[in-house]
Motif scaffolding. Structure first.
Motif, mmCIF file in Angstrom:
data_model
loop_
_atom_site.group_PDB
_atom_site.id
_atom_site.type_symbol
_atom_site.label_atom_id
_atom_site.label_comp_id
_atom_site.label_asym_id
_atom_site.label_seq_id
_atom_site.Cartn_x
_atom_site.Cartn_y
_atom_site.Cartn_z
ATOM 1 N N ASP A 28 1.660 1.927 -3.360
ATOM 2 C CA ASP A 28 0.540 2.580 -4.064
ATOM 3 C C ASP A 28 0.522 4.074 -3.791
ATOM 4 O O ASP A 28 0.303 4.878 -4.691
ATOM 5 C CB ASP A 28 -0.804 1.981 -3.612
ATOM 6 C CG ASP A 28 -0.974 0.550 -4.093
ATOM 7 O OD1 ASP A 28 -0.350 0.205 -5.109
ATOM 8 O OD2 ASP A 28 -1.715 -0.211 -3.444
ATOM 9 N N VAL A 29 0.732 4.420 -2.509
ATOM 10 C CA VAL A 29 0.713 5.834 -2.129
ATOM 11 C C VAL A 29 1.702 6.625 -2.971
ATOM 12 O O VAL A 29 1.401 7.716 -3.448
ATOM 13 C CB VAL A 29 1.052 5.998 -0.629
ATOM 14 C CG1 VAL A 29 1.381 7.454 -0.311
ATOM 15 C CG2 VAL A 29 -0.103 5.518 0.221
ATOM 16 N N TYR A 30 2.875 6.053 -3.173
ATOM 17 C CA TYR A 30 3.916 6.766 -3.908
ATOM 18 C C TYR A 30 3.903 6.426 -5.399
ATOM 19 O O TYR A 30 4.851 6.706 -6.105
ATOM 20 C CB TYR A 30 5.283 6.494 -3.277
ATOM 21 C CG TYR A 30 5.383 7.107 -1.901
ATOM 22 C CD1 TYR A 30 5.492 8.488 -1.768
ATOM 23 C CD2 TYR A 30 5.315 6.330 -0.753
ATOM 24 C CE1 TYR A 30 5.551 9.074 -0.518
ATOM 25 C CE2 TYR A 30 5.373 6.912 0.497
ATOM 26 C CZ TYR A 30 5.487 8.284 0.609
ATOM 27 O OH TYR A 30 5.539 8.866 1.841
ATOM 28 N N ARG A 31 2.823 5.756 -5.836
ATOM 29 C CA ARG A 31 2.614 5.488 -7.254
ATOM 30 C C ARG A 31 3.739 4.695 -7.892
ATOM 31 O O ARG A 31 4.139 4.962 -9.024
ATOM 32 C CB ARG A 31 2.404 6.791 -8.028
ATOM 33 C CG ARG A 31 1.497 7.763 -7.304
ATOM 34 C CD ARG A 31 0.430 8.353 -8.179
ATOM 35 N NE ARG A 31 -0.548 9.070 -7.383
ATOM 36 C CZ ARG A 31 -1.534 8.474 -6.702
ATOM 37 N NH1 ARG A 31 -1.693 7.171 -6.749
ATOM 38 N NH2 ARG A 31 -2.378 9.178 -5.994
ATOM 39 N N GLU B 154 0.829 -1.200 0.000
ATOM 40 C CA GLU B 154 0.000 0.000 0.000
ATOM 41 C C GLU B 154 0.868 1.256 0.000
ATOM 42 O O GLU B 154 0.559 2.247 -0.672
ATOM 43 C CB GLU B 154 -0.920 0.001 1.226
ATOM 44 C CG GLU B 154 -1.986 1.071 1.141
ATOM 45 C CD GLU B 154 -2.858 1.099 2.378
ATOM 46 O OE1 GLU B 154 -4.034 0.718 2.247
ATOM 47 O OE2 GLU B 154 -2.375 1.478 3.452
ATOM 48 N N MET B 155 1.977 1.187 0.739
ATOM 49 C CA MET B 155 2.940 2.292 0.708
ATOM 50 C C MET B 155 3.381 2.526 -0.740
ATOM 51 O O MET B 155 3.466 3.668 -1.204
ATOM 52 C CB MET B 155 4.132 1.935 1.611
ATOM 53 C CG MET B 155 5.215 2.979 1.715
ATOM 54 S SD MET B 155 6.365 2.975 0.332
ATOM 55 C CE MET B 155 7.117 1.346 0.515
#
Ligand SMILES: Nc1ncnc2c1ncn2[C@@H]1O[C@H](COP(=O)(O)OP(=O)(O)O)[C@@H](O)[C@H]1O
Ligand SMILES: [Mg+2]
Lengths: 251, 252
Positions: B157-160, B154-155
């Motif tokens: 994902d946050v940073y794409r 998920e981290m």
């Protein structure tokens, strides 16, 4: 002036309604602290704003554009979770440099930015340390450095100091406040510590018990004496905690 | 290396036990004769002989070559299986069930089937090794894949981070220790199993030569080749798997 961030009637149901409806606007450069009883939906709200979770109702606008969960939007949002979420097999510098890859920086530029951000977070000299080799406070600072490295329009922080002892917590509060002053970023900071919120926030959002609404929105500009403000917020949160424990069927 | 560390490295109590075993062994050998139990000395002499003649390399090499193909193939398929389990929940269920079946199949089943399918050839021990080690390595990888920390993804994902970057930065590093553990156990199993399969139909390899030694009543050579097996096992453990695991864990 146009709002940086607009939370427009956002609500979320899981098995039970968690957030009823929450609406507020944030101007660029504000430091918003979100307060509320445990389990009232603060994390959920932050995840919706960060695009990690879809809202059941309402929408979140970032610079006027809707945030859609799962969609890659071009606005940069940094998130600091309650846990540091560093990759344990990468050094602190590698952890920071990693998130710069999608921004199209060269490896040399990434290294330089990582160095600079770690230094800003007080971690100069620890660039090549693995997360397991530094203290919890330092790991959390590295996570903040990582979030700042992408030069986020908005920085979301979910009880980032929850795992720290009182002393480290104080140090980190000052650190974040200093970074905020130096960079002028818009920050949304979830905490359940009233003292923390009053110490660092420019705007305080007090959420109600589940299903959550905004109980009160307070501008923390010194108009209300700090002691009185803390006392008022304490009374509010006690009432909400009681309501949540008494009213809701699920704890 | 300081002198004081040597006693510790030799592990004196183990050394003492070894001496006791050799003493009892000599006694029993003297009592029952060299056919049933050859003396320790004859085993040492036999070992020196095969090292001198180079025969040790021929048969060890033949066994290791078969293991390389059979076990190597198993690792390859196991990695692909892990990948499938990571990408699809559906595949994960199927893989779990398939591994449960494979895990409860006996070595002997695969030996018999491989002789039927491949005749008396190199492919019989290779196939047996493959079928026996596959579930061991695959189970480990699949478990590793399931243990990947979703919060780290998920981290990402946050940073794409792209799918490939997340895979490289998160999935591979957290799965590698499981792969290494699986490979360590799998290799040990491969050595034990391929040697059994070599009894049938091939004319090289440690299993073949042990069985042949028995047929020509050279019991001491059976012991010598058993010793070779033990050495191969311990050396690969120390030199390959422990070394790689240590390197992988340098951040701990
Ligand atoms: N993924 C989920 N599925 C079901 N319920 C959830 C989920 N995430 C949170 N909740 C529930 O929503 C409520 C609010 O959770 P959370 O946002 O973490 O509260 P807070 O951060 O304010 O303590 C809790 O009752 C929690 O059990
Ligand atoms: Mg929370």
């Amino acid at each position: 002036m146009a709002l940086k961030l607009q939370v427009a009637g956002v609500g979320k149901d899981y098995l039970i309604p968690v957030i009823d409806s929450v609406a507020f606007g944030v101007e660029a450069g504000e430091f918003v602290c979100v307060l509320g009883p445990n389990g009232c939906g603060k994390t959920t709200l932050l995840r919706i704003i960060g695009g990690l979770e879809p809202a059941t109702r309402g929408e979140v606008l970032l610079d006027g554009k809707p945030v859609v969960a799962g969609d890659a939007h071009d606005r940069k949002v940094g998130v600091v979770f309650q846990e540091d979420r560093l990759l344990p097999w990468m050094t602190l510098a590698e952890n920071v440099a990693l998130v710069l890859k999608p921004l199209g920086l060269s490896p040399a530029e990434r290294r330089a930015v990582a160095r600079r951000q770690l230094a800003l977070a007080g971690l100069a000299g620890f660039e090549t340390y693995y997360p397991g080799r530094v203290s919890g406070g330092m790991r959390q600072r590295a996570a903040i450095a990582r979030a700042l490295a992408i030069e986020p329009d908005v920085l979301l922080m979910d009880e980032p100091f929850g795992a720290l002892d009182a002393q480290n917590r104080r140090i980190m509060q000052n650190e974040v406040r200093r970074i905020w002053k130096e960079t002028g970023r818009t920050i949304l900071f979830v905490t359940h510590s009233i003292e923390e919120a009053v110490a660092i926030g420019t705007t305080l959002v007090m959420m109600s018990a589940r299903p959550a609404r905004i109980r009160e929105l307070i501008t923390n500009d010194g108009a209300i004496p700090r002691g009185e403000l803390i006392e008022r917020l304490n009374t509010m949160i006690m009432e909400e905690v009681e309501r949540q424990q008494g009213g809701a069927p699920l704890g | 290396m300081s002198a004081s560390r040597w006693p510790a490295r030799l592990h004196l109590p183990t050394f003492g036990a070894l001496l006791a075993v050799v003493a009892v062994w000599s006694l029993l050998s003297w009592r029952y004769g060299a056919y049933l139990l050859p003396s320790p000395l004859s085993v040492v002499r036999g070992f020196a002989d095969i090292v001198g003649s180079g025969e040790v390399w021929t048969h060890t090499g033949a066994s290791l070559a078969r293991i390389l193909v059979g076990f190597g193939g198993a690792v390859l398929v196991a990695v692909l299986t892990g990948l499938a389990a990571f990408l699809s929940r559906l595949a994960r269920g199927v893989v779990h069930d398939a591994l449960a079946v494979l895990n409860s199949t006996s070595v002997f089943v695969w030996i018999v089937i491989s002789i039927i399918w491949f005749g008396l050839s190199n492919w019989a021990p290779i196939f047996t090794t493959f079928m026996i080690t596959l579930p061991v390595v695959a189970s480990n990888i699949v478990e590793g894949v399931e243990q990947v920390d979703r919060r780290l993804l998920e981290m990402g994902d946050v940073y794409r981070l792209s799918g490939g970057e997340k895979f490289r930065a998160v999935v591979i590093p957290s799965t590698l220790p499981y792969l290494m553990a699986g490979m360590k156990v799998g290799f040990g199993l491969a050595l034990k199993v391929s040697v059994v399969a070599e009894i049938f139909g091939v004319t090289s390899g440690i299993g073949y030569i042990m069985n042949y030694s028995r047929e020509i009543l050279a019991t001491q050579m059976v012991f010598v080749w058993a010793l070779v097996m033990i050495l191969v096992m311990m050396l690969t453990d120390k030199l390959v798997f422990d070394a790689v695991s240590r390197r992988l864990a340098r951040w701990r």
